[in-house]
Write an enzyme that holds these catalytic residues in place. Structure first.
Site, PDB file in Angstrom:
ATOM      1  N   ASP A 130      39.694  48.415  29.844  1.00 40.41           N
ATOM      2  CA  ASP A 130      40.204  49.249  30.825  1.00 40.41           C
ATOM      3  C   ASP A 130      39.126  50.115  31.292  1.00 40.41           C
ATOM      4  O   ASP A 130      38.629  50.994  30.673  1.00 40.41           O
ATOM      5  CB  ASP A 130      41.490  49.629  30.866  1.00 40.41           C
ATOM      6  CG  ASP A 130      42.630  48.493  31.047  1.00 40.41           C
ATOM      7  OD1 ASP A 130      42.115  47.263  31.062  1.00 40.41           O
ATOM      8  OD2 ASP A 130      43.734  48.739  30.783  1.00 40.41           O
ATOM      9  N   ARG A 181      35.946  42.824  35.711  1.00 35.11           N
ATOM     10  CA  ARG A 181      36.982  42.835  36.213  1.00 35.11           C
ATOM     11  C   ARG A 181      37.030  43.763  37.491  1.00 35.11           C
ATOM     12  O   ARG A 181      36.744  44.894  37.023  1.00 35.11           O
ATOM     13  CB  ARG A 181      38.331  43.032  35.457  1.00 35.11           C
ATOM     14  CG  ARG A 181      39.639  43.390  35.958  1.00 35.11           C
ATOM     15  CD  ARG A 181      40.703  44.211  35.330  1.00 35.11           C
ATOM     16  NE  ARG A 181      41.225  43.455  34.147  1.00 35.11           N
ATOM     17  CZ  ARG A 181      41.406  44.313  32.939  1.00 35.11           C
ATOM     18  NH1 ARG A 181      41.815  45.384  33.126  1.00 35.11           N
ATOM     19  NH2 ARG A 181      42.158  43.486  32.069  1.00 35.11           N
TER      20      ARG A 181
HETATM   21  P1  FDA Z   1      46.753  47.470  47.114  1.00 34.84           P
HETATM   22  O1  FDA Z   1      47.197  48.844  46.460  1.00 34.84           O
HETATM   23  O2  FDA Z   1      46.395  47.799  48.568  1.00 34.84           O
HETATM   24  O3  FDA Z   1      47.947  46.504  47.305  1.00 34.84           O
HETATM   25  C1  FDA Z   1      48.029  45.316  47.948  1.00 34.84           C
HETATM   26  C2  FDA Z   1      49.546  44.830  47.983  1.00 34.84           C
HETATM   27  O4  FDA Z   1      49.754  44.388  46.635  1.00 34.84           O
HETATM   28  C3  FDA Z   1      50.653  45.806  48.419  1.00 34.84           C
HETATM   29  O5  FDA Z   1      50.726  45.997  49.606  1.00 34.84           O
HETATM   30  C4  FDA Z   1      51.730  45.264  47.828  1.00 34.84           C
HETATM   31  O6  FDA Z   1      52.329  44.193  48.272  1.00 34.84           O
HETATM   32  C5  FDA Z   1      51.252  44.695  46.360  1.00 34.84           C
HETATM   33  N1  FDA Z   1      51.106  46.001  45.410  1.00 34.84           N
HETATM   34  C6  FDA Z   1      50.177  46.663  44.656  1.00 34.84           C
HETATM   35  N2  FDA Z   1      50.542  47.476  43.894  1.00 34.84           N
HETATM   36  C7  FDA Z   1      51.551  47.384  43.819  1.00 34.84           C
HETATM   37  C8  FDA Z   1      52.802  47.996  42.871  1.00 34.84           C
HETATM   38  N3  FDA Z   1      52.533  49.025  42.287  1.00 34.84           N
HETATM   39  N4  FDA Z   1      54.038  47.626  43.246  1.00 34.84           N
HETATM   40  C9  FDA Z   1      54.539  46.728  43.850  1.00 34.84           C
HETATM   41  N5  FDA Z   1      53.571  46.063  44.883  1.00 34.84           N
HETATM   42  C10 FDA Z   1      52.186  46.421  44.703  1.00 34.84           C
HETATM   43  N6  FDA Z   1      42.769  50.232  37.611  1.00 34.84           N
HETATM   44  C11 FDA Z   1      42.015  51.049  36.927  1.00 34.84           C
HETATM   45  O7  FDA Z   1      41.618  52.046  37.570  1.00 34.84           O
HETATM   46  N7  FDA Z   1      41.347  50.756  35.956  1.00 34.84           N
HETATM   47  C12 FDA Z   1      41.850  49.612  35.248  1.00 34.84           C
HETATM   48  O8  FDA Z   1      41.216  49.185  34.156  1.00 34.84           O
HETATM   49  C13 FDA Z   1      42.724  48.600  36.067  1.00 34.84           C
HETATM   50  N8  FDA Z   1      43.069  47.418  35.478  1.00 34.84           N
HETATM   51  C14 FDA Z   1      43.738  46.654  36.263  1.00 34.84           C
HETATM   52  C15 FDA Z   1      43.951  45.162  35.767  1.00 34.84           C
HETATM   53  C16 FDA Z   1      44.570  44.384  36.738  1.00 34.84           C
HETATM   54  C17 FDA Z   1      44.731  42.916  36.300  1.00 34.84           C
HETATM   55  C18 FDA Z   1      45.107  44.784  37.854  1.00 34.84           C
HETATM   56  C19 FDA Z   1      45.689  43.716  38.907  1.00 34.84           C
HETATM   57  C20 FDA Z   1      44.943  45.927  38.210  1.00 34.84           C
HETATM   58  C21 FDA Z   1      44.065  47.039  37.469  1.00 34.84           C
HETATM   59  N9  FDA Z   1      44.069  48.330  38.041  1.00 34.84           N
HETATM   60  C22 FDA Z   1      43.233  48.960  37.267  1.00 34.84           C
HETATM   61  C23 FDA Z   1      44.762  48.760  39.107  1.00 34.84           C
HETATM   62  C24 FDA Z   1      44.155  48.770  40.320  1.00 34.84           C
HETATM   63  O9  FDA Z   1      42.963  49.790  40.216  1.00 34.84           O
HETATM   64  C25 FDA Z   1      44.944  49.007  41.489  1.00 34.84           C
HETATM   65  O10 FDA Z   1      45.546  50.396  41.415  1.00 34.84           O
HETATM   66  C26 FDA Z   1      46.191  48.062  41.685  1.00 34.84           C
HETATM   67  O11 FDA Z   1      45.794  46.822  41.433  1.00 34.84           O
HETATM   68  C27 FDA Z   1      46.654  48.123  43.204  1.00 34.84           C
HETATM   69  O12 FDA Z   1      45.470  47.568  43.963  1.00 34.84           O
HETATM   70  P2  FDA Z   1      45.602  46.465  44.980  1.00 34.84           P
HETATM   71  O13 FDA Z   1      44.116  45.750  44.667  1.00 34.84           O
HETATM   72  O14 FDA Z   1      46.711  45.345  44.512  1.00 34.84           O
HETATM   73  O15 FDA Z   1      45.726  46.626  46.484  1.00 34.84           O
END
Ligand code: FDA
Length: 319
Positions: A130, A181
């Site tokens: 991560d 990732r």
């Molecule tokens: P965004 O935040 O714009 O969300 C899009 C939509 O997804 C929202 O409108 C909502 O519907 C849904 N959603 C998102 N987050 C939600 C929540 N907490 N609860 C409910 N619904 C939610 N970051 C990092 O800095 N280092 C890392 O190593 C990782 N590793 C990692 C692994 C995996 C498998 C994932 C999916 C994510 C990470 N992250 C991470 C976290 C990442 O950086 C980010 O903070 C979250 O994925 C939220 O961003 P989205 O891309 O989903 O978009």
């Protein structure tokens, strides 16, 4: 503003103590966390595997304060690798190098990472590193390159689209053939290192997804492994439908097969989208956190979405 608030309290020891002893907080956070034990994580993986979804298991913990804490964190990961192997699960592991003592001593973290990679080899498994806050990024990448050069190819890295430097880092990972990732980024960063506006973070995410897809094509379109443990070179980790659609369309237009484009999401978030992508034939991997050290992870999930805070507060009022 809300994001900054939750991320800053995620680092406060007194807040952690108060909230983790609070039964209600555990009840709400358990939407995002599989449970406190390795058996809970195994059970969660089994359920996902049964419906064709892969997993990456995270033993929660970050910022070990002593070598003994780091050793404990490593042992927990060795145990879960063993459990995955014993149960024949389609799962790998995700780790944080601050758990392994990166901030205490990079050589200690290196030795700990090697222990986990050796166990990974023994169990034919993959370790995803991560990415934490930008202060730890140079040391994290340099450890990844160090072990890669020693011949450990069972590990992958994370690139965050909110950082200005990510395109350069992505190029260096692709040059070596290290699986990536792609995420938006979950920490609070200063404007001298990171985009602040959502629009800019999203635009950079799509730009990096494009570079990653082109890189995967150049390097031979590697598919997810048959046992579901080794991801392809390209993993798009987002719940944002626009980012998911952009990556799927770009891959299709450029000729990257579905088996070489993995989508990753967090446990408990957007289950319908996970199922839908899996039904379309993409590898889908769910990040399954477990353990007692769930507080900072939970705070970052609250920071991401006002609706989670509303849910948390309304549960509190219903007490
Ligand atoms: P965004 O935040 O714009 O969300 C899009 C939509 O997804 C929202 O409108 C909502 O519907 C849904 N959603 C998102 N987050 C939600 C929540 N907490 N609860 C409910 N619904 C939610 N970051 C990092 O800095 N280092 C890392 O190593 C990782 N590793 C990692 C692994 C995996 C498998 C994932 C999916 C994510 C990470 N992250 C991470 C976290 C990442 O950086 C980010 O903070 C979250 O994925 C939220 O961003 P989205 O891309 O989903 O978009």
């Amino acid at each position: 503003m809300m994001r900054a608030f939750f991320i800053s309290i995620s680092k406060l020891a007194w807040a952690q103590k108060a909230i983790t002893h609070w039964k209600l907080a555990w009840r709400v956070s358990s939407r995002f966390i599989a449970g406190e034990t390795a058996a809970d994580a195994v059970e969660a993986v089994r359920k996902l595997n049964a419906v064709g979804i892969l997993a990456t298991v995270d033993h929660l913990g970050e910022h070990s304060h002593t070598p003994a804490d780091a050793d404990l964190a490593v042992n927990n990961i060795l145990i879960i690798l063993e459990e995955i192997q014993k149960a024949g699960l389609q799962a790998n592991v995700s780790i944080k190098l601050s758990q392994f003592g990166l901030a205490l001593d990079p050589d200690l973290a290196y030795a700990n990472l090697v222990r986990v990679l050796m166990k990974g080899r023994e169990c034919n498994n993959f370790v995803s590193v991560d990415m934490e806050d930008s202060g730890l990024l140079p040391a994290t990448l340099s450890l990844i390159y160090r072990v890669w050069e020693q011949g450990f190819d069972n590990l992958g890295a994370v690139i965050q689209s909110y950082l200005y430097r990510s395109e350069v880092d992505l190029g260096q990972l692709l040059e070596r053939g290290i699986a990536v990732r792609l995420v938006k980024g979950a920490y609070q960063e200063k404007p001298d290192v990171a985009y602040r506006r959502r629009k800019e973070v999203d635009a950079n995410f799509d730009r990096l997804a494009d570079v990653l897809i082109q890189g995967a094509i150049k390097r031979g379109k590697r598919s997810v492994s048959k046992d579901g443990r080794f991801p392809p070179l390209t993993a798009i980790a987002s719940h944002d439908l626009k980012r998911v659609r952009f990556a799927a369309l770009t891959a299709k237009q450029q000729g990257l097969p579905k088996s070489a484009l993995e989508f990753q999401m967090l446990y408990g978030i957007r289950r319908a989208l996970q199922w839908d992508l899996a039904a379309q034939g993409y590898p889908v991997r769910v990040y399954i956190p477990y353990g007692t050290h769930w507080y900072p992870y939970f705070m970052r999930r609250l920071a991401e979405r006002p609706a989670n805070v509303r849910f948390f507060l309304s549960s509190l009022l219903q007490q």
